[in-house]
Design a protein around this motif. Structure first.
Motif, mmCIF file in Angstrom:
data_model
loop_
_atom_site.group_PDB
_atom_site.id
_atom_site.type_symbol
_atom_site.label_atom_id
_atom_site.label_comp_id
_atom_site.label_asym_id
_atom_site.label_seq_id
_atom_site.Cartn_x
_atom_site.Cartn_y
_atom_site.Cartn_z
ATOM 1 N N MET A 37 0.763 -1.249 0.088
ATOM 2 C CA MET A 37 0.141 -0.158 0.088
ATOM 3 C C MET A 37 0.860 1.212 0.018
ATOM 4 N N THR A 92 -11.035 -5.052 0.559
ATOM 5 C CA THR A 92 -10.058 -5.884 -0.179
ATOM 6 C C THR A 92 -9.891 -5.553 -1.677
ATOM 7 N N GLU A 124 -4.852 -7.211 -1.021
ATOM 8 C CA GLU A 124 -4.502 -6.581 0.226
ATOM 9 C C GLU A 124 -5.890 -5.842 0.939
ATOM 10 N N THR A 125 -5.746 -5.773 2.180
ATOM 11 C CA THR A 125 -7.065 -5.434 2.891
ATOM 12 C C THR A 125 -6.781 -4.254 3.713
ATOM 13 N N VAL A 162 -3.858 0.381 -3.063
ATOM 14 C CA VAL A 162 -3.895 -1.049 -2.424
ATOM 15 C C VAL A 162 -3.468 -1.996 -3.409
ATOM 16 N N ASN A 163 -2.718 -3.003 -3.088
ATOM 17 C CA ASN A 163 -2.229 -3.889 -4.006
ATOM 18 C C ASN A 163 -3.322 -4.918 -4.042
ATOM 19 N N GLU A 214 -4.032 -0.808 8.030
ATOM 20 C CA GLU A 214 -3.742 -2.201 7.179
ATOM 21 C C GLU A 214 -4.362 -3.158 8.216
ATOM 22 N N ASN A 268 -4.969 -4.020 -8.648
ATOM 23 C CA ASN A 268 -4.676 -2.933 -7.625
ATOM 24 C C ASN A 268 -5.960 -1.869 -7.646
#
Length: 227
Positions: A1, A66, A21-22, A17-18, A106, A71
């Motif tokens: 991120m 998420t 990722e959440t 955000v990747n 995160e 991304n």
């Protein structure tokens, strides 16, 4: 991120955000996002921590966003004029923040309730009785009211703070309540009967416009009910 905080006194944090990722937020914190950000509402941390978040001024449930299929972008805006600060939480350096201060983080950051150990500090400390604890590891975004002044207190060094102006501090700092000396000072000084004393070591973040002070200043201008 990665993230950018923009907007001066009405800030917003925009997170890139990747995939997979959440980010965790409180209810109603999301402002806008890309279509591939998928939301799921959960009661994280077990029943004890869920009730702890409720007592600290937040929702029992949290929203998890998420990025799916690539991304994503998601933004969280402040609900009051001030600053959004990004705190980098580590296992050996948790943070204590004011009620309602948590904005998003995160998923590796844990939000829980923090009770002041001293009953007097809780009884007379206003916002200081129940605060929020950020632990774990990762980046957390926190809302602070007005301009923020940061101090680095050494071991045993202290600051006297009016109630409500303490926005955040390292968990290594201690907080206590002292009475305002002198009867005339306490009754006619306009500063209340008690002050908050913060002791180091650790970082302390003070805010210039706590929402409680703004509400108190505006109260005389609100129309009163005639019923």
């Amino acid at each position: 991120m990665t993230y950018d905080i923009i907007g001066d006194s009405l800030p917003v944090v925009i997170c890139k955000v990747n995939d997979g990722e959440t980010l965790i937020t409180e209810r109603g914190a999301m402002s806008w996002m890309s279509p591939n950000m998928k939301m799921e509402t959960k009661g994280t941390g077990g029943i004890g921590k869920m009730f702890g978040r409720m007592f600290s001024g937040e929702s029992m449930f949290q929203n998890l966003y998420t990025a799916r299929g690539g991304n994503g972008v998601i933004a969280f805006a402040s609900s009051f004029p001030g600053e959004i600060r990004a705190f980098h939480i580590t296992p050996d350096r948790p943070m204590i923040v004011q009620k309602y201060g948590f904005l998003a983080s995160e998923a590796s950051v844990e939000l829980s309730v923090h009770f002041q150990k001293r009953f007097k500090a809780g009884l007379f400390g206003g916002e200081g009785f129940i605060m929020q604890r950020l632990s774990g590891s990762g980046t957390a975004f926190v809302e602070l009211d007005g301009h923020v002044q940061e101090y680095e207190l050494q071991d045993g060094q202290q600051l006297i703070v009016d109630t409500g102006y303490l926005a955040a501090m390292d968990a290594s700092c201690k907080m206590d309540i002292v009475t305002v000396p002198g009867v005339k000072n306490a009754l006619f000084g306009g500063e209340g009967l008690f002050n908050t004393v913060v002791s180091g070591p650790g970082r302390v973040y003070l805010q210039t416009m706590p929402i409680s002070a703004v509400a108190g200043a505006l109260r005389p201008y609100f129309p009163t009910s005639t019923n």
